[in-house]
Motif scaffolding. Sequence first.
Motif, mmCIF file in Angstrom:
data_model
loop_
_atom_site.group_PDB
_atom_site.id
_atom_site.type_symbol
_atom_site.label_atom_id
_atom_site.label_comp_id
_atom_site.label_asym_id
_atom_site.label_seq_id
_atom_site.Cartn_x
_atom_site.Cartn_y
_atom_site.Cartn_z
ATOM 1 N N ALA A 46 0.834 -1.205 0.000
ATOM 2 C CA ALA A 46 0.000 0.000 0.000
ATOM 3 C C ALA A 46 0.866 1.252 0.000
ATOM 4 C CB ALA A 46 -0.926 -0.008 1.210
ATOM 5 N N MET A 47 1.980 1.218 0.742
ATOM 6 C CA MET A 47 2.886 2.369 0.759
ATOM 7 C C MET A 47 3.546 2.574 -0.607
ATOM 8 S SD MET A 47 5.883 3.325 3.436
ATOM 9 C CE MET A 47 7.293 2.702 2.567
ATOM 10 N N VAL A 48 3.897 1.484 -1.264
ATOM 11 C CA VAL A 48 4.500 1.594 -2.598
ATOM 12 C C VAL A 48 3.497 2.162 -3.598
ATOM 13 C CG1 VAL A 48 5.394 0.242 -4.539
ATOM 14 C CG2 VAL A 48 6.209 -0.218 -2.237
ATOM 15 N N VAL A 49 2.262 1.681 -3.555
ATOM 16 C CA VAL A 49 1.225 2.185 -4.464
ATOM 17 C C VAL A 49 0.962 3.658 -4.201
ATOM 18 C CG1 VAL A 49 -1.231 2.014 -5.040
ATOM 19 C CG2 VAL A 49 0.154 -0.045 -4.870
ATOM 20 N N TRP A 50 0.890 4.047 -2.919
ATOM 21 C CA TRP A 50 0.681 5.454 -2.573
ATOM 22 C C TRP A 50 1.844 6.312 -3.088
ATOM 23 C CZ3 TRP A 50 -3.268 8.291 -1.180
ATOM 24 C CH2 TRP A 50 -3.022 9.586 -0.757
ATOM 25 N N SER A 51 3.061 5.827 -2.952
ATOM 26 C CA SER A 51 4.235 6.572 -3.433
ATOM 27 C C SER A 51 4.202 6.737 -4.942
ATOM 28 C CB SER A 51 5.525 5.866 -3.021
ATOM 29 O OG SER A 51 5.641 5.837 -1.638
ATOM 30 N N ILE A 52 3.803 5.700 -5.654
ATOM 31 C CA ILE A 52 3.721 5.784 -7.115
ATOM 32 C C ILE A 52 2.660 6.787 -7.534
ATOM 33 C CG2 ILE A 52 3.062 4.501 -9.193
ATOM 34 C CD1 ILE A 52 4.455 2.054 -7.938
ATOM 35 N N LEU A 53 1.492 6.737 -6.885
ATOM 36 C CA LEU A 53 0.438 7.706 -7.197
ATOM 37 C C LEU A 53 0.877 9.132 -6.888
ATOM 38 C CD1 LEU A 53 -2.859 6.014 -5.991
ATOM 39 C CD2 LEU A 53 -2.282 6.708 -8.308
ATOM 40 N N SER A 71 0.420 19.007 -7.412
ATOM 41 C CA SER A 71 0.727 17.840 -6.585
ATOM 42 C C SER A 71 -0.528 17.423 -5.832
ATOM 43 C CB SER A 71 1.849 18.155 -5.593
ATOM 44 O OG SER A 71 1.430 19.144 -4.681
ATOM 45 N N GLY A 72 -0.444 16.264 -5.190
ATOM 46 C CA GLY A 72 -1.533 15.782 -4.357
ATOM 47 C C GLY A 72 -2.325 14.674 -5.015
ATOM 48 N N VAL A 73 -2.709 13.700 -4.216
ATOM 49 C CA VAL A 73 -3.501 12.583 -4.703
ATOM 50 C C VAL A 73 -4.963 12.786 -4.324
ATOM 51 C CG1 VAL A 73 -3.850 10.092 -4.602
ATOM 52 C CG2 VAL A 73 -1.543 11.016 -4.568
ATOM 53 N N LEU A 74 -5.235 12.865 -3.046
ATOM 54 C CA LEU A 74 -6.609 13.058 -2.593
ATOM 55 C C LEU A 74 -7.022 14.524 -2.636
ATOM 56 C CD1 LEU A 74 -6.675 10.629 0.462
ATOM 57 C CD2 LEU A 74 -7.499 10.226 -1.856
ATOM 58 N N GLU A 75 -6.109 15.388 -2.253
ATOM 59 C CA GLU A 75 -6.363 16.823 -2.291
ATOM 60 C C GLU A 75 -5.412 17.444 -3.319
ATOM 61 O OE1 GLU A 75 -6.004 20.727 0.569
ATOM 62 O OE2 GLU A 75 -5.845 18.757 1.462
ATOM 63 N N ARG A 76 -5.944 17.713 -4.495
ATOM 64 C CA ARG A 76 -5.126 18.232 -5.594
ATOM 65 C C ARG A 76 -4.763 19.687 -5.328
ATOM 66 N NH1 ARG A 76 -1.653 16.553 -9.008
ATOM 67 N NH2 ARG A 76 -1.889 17.231 -11.132
ATOM 68 N N GLN A 77 -3.473 20.007 -5.415
ATOM 69 C CA GLN A 77 -2.990 21.367 -5.202
ATOM 70 C C GLN A 77 -2.337 21.868 -6.474
ATOM 71 O OE1 GLN A 77 -0.258 21.113 -1.960
ATOM 72 N NE2 GLN A 77 -1.836 20.726 -0.431
ATOM 73 N N VAL A 78 -2.675 23.079 -6.853
ATOM 74 C CA VAL A 78 -2.041 23.744 -7.984
ATOM 75 C C VAL A 78 -1.496 25.059 -7.455
ATOM 76 C CG1 VAL A 78 -2.346 24.711 -10.283
ATOM 77 C CG2 VAL A 78 -3.656 22.708 -9.605
ATOM 78 N N ARG A 79 -0.179 25.219 -7.546
ATOM 79 C CA ARG A 79 0.462 26.433 -7.034
ATOM 80 C C ARG A 79 1.119 27.175 -8.186
ATOM 81 N NH1 ARG A 79 3.797 23.669 -2.422
ATOM 82 N NH2 ARG A 79 4.848 25.648 -2.365
ATOM 83 N N HIS A 80 0.835 28.454 -8.272
ATOM 84 C CA HIS A 80 1.387 29.322 -9.315
ATOM 85 C C HIS A 80 2.403 30.253 -8.666
ATOM 86 C CE1 HIS A 80 -1.814 28.300 -12.236
ATOM 87 N NE2 HIS A 80 -2.520 28.110 -11.134
ATOM 88 N N LEU A 81 3.553 30.383 -9.287
ATOM 89 C CA LEU A 81 4.571 31.304 -8.802
ATOM 90 C C LEU A 81 5.053 32.159 -9.967
ATOM 91 C CD1 LEU A 81 6.408 32.294 -6.538
ATOM 92 C CD2 LEU A 81 8.009 30.494 -7.159
ATOM 93 N N PRO A 82 4.638 33.434 -10.014
ATOM 94 C CA PRO A 82 5.149 34.320 -11.064
ATOM 95 C C PRO A 82 6.655 34.510 -10.902
ATOM 96 C CG PRO A 82 3.238 35.275 -9.970
ATOM 97 C CD PRO A 82 3.649 34.079 -9.174
ATOM 98 N N TYR A 83 7.338 34.653 -12.007
ATOM 99 C CA TYR A 83 8.797 34.769 -11.968
ATOM 100 C C TYR A 83 9.254 35.974 -11.162
ATOM 101 C CZ TYR A 83 8.912 31.231 -15.643
ATOM 102 O OH TYR A 83 8.764 30.081 -16.356
ATOM 103 N N HIS A 84 8.509 37.065 -11.180
ATOM 104 C CA HIS A 84 8.955 38.263 -10.470
ATOM 105 C C HIS A 84 8.845 38.115 -8.950
ATOM 106 C CE1 HIS A 84 4.600 39.051 -10.733
ATOM 107 N NE2 HIS A 84 4.761 39.767 -9.635
ATOM 108 N N LYS A 85 8.185 37.060 -8.463
ATOM 109 C CA LYS A 85 8.079 36.816 -7.016
ATOM 110 C C LYS A 85 9.133 35.839 -6.503
ATOM 111 C CE LYS A 85 3.567 38.292 -6.209
ATOM 112 N NZ LYS A 85 2.691 38.557 -5.149
ATOM 113 N N ILE A 86 9.920 35.266 -7.385
ATOM 114 C CA ILE A 86 10.956 34.316 -6.962
ATOM 115 C C ILE A 86 12.059 35.090 -6.249
ATOM 116 C CG2 ILE A 86 12.765 32.745 -7.751
ATOM 117 C CD1 ILE A 86 10.898 31.891 -10.000
#
Length: 132
Positions: A46-53, A71-86
């Motif tokens: 189960a840990m291997v399957v979770w890691s692959i997902l 990223s994220g399996v159950l809770e999908r996260q989308v993070r945007h970082l504009p270049y001028h904020k790096i």
Amino acid sequence: MKAKHLHPLAFVLDFYRQLKNMVAFALAILFFFHFAWWEWALLFLAMVVWSILSFWMKTYELTETELIYRSGVLERQVRHLPYHKIQNIHRKQWFFLQPFHLEDIAVDSGGEGGQEKSDFPLRCANVGSAGP
């Protein structure tokens, strides 16, 4: 640019990190519960399957104006970082990643929310043209 997955070696490194984090949990389970060998094998599977997902769901995309990290399996996260904020780009190359022209990259925006909210960890990113 099309969204890219991380290099397959990133799976090995992430699995190793997850395995290290699970040692205390496994010791607690071992102390309180007496599982049969097949139950331990099932937990490991189960840990291997979770890691692959988890690995498969991590993608990054470089557009003309920003870096997008999903990223994220159950809770999908989308993070945007504009270049001028790096603010910082942290690069780390382990000796075993050198032959593959890979390195760990963490992009820091310096935003609020602590280390995990302001960093974009791109493990095993390809830095050379000769890499896979």
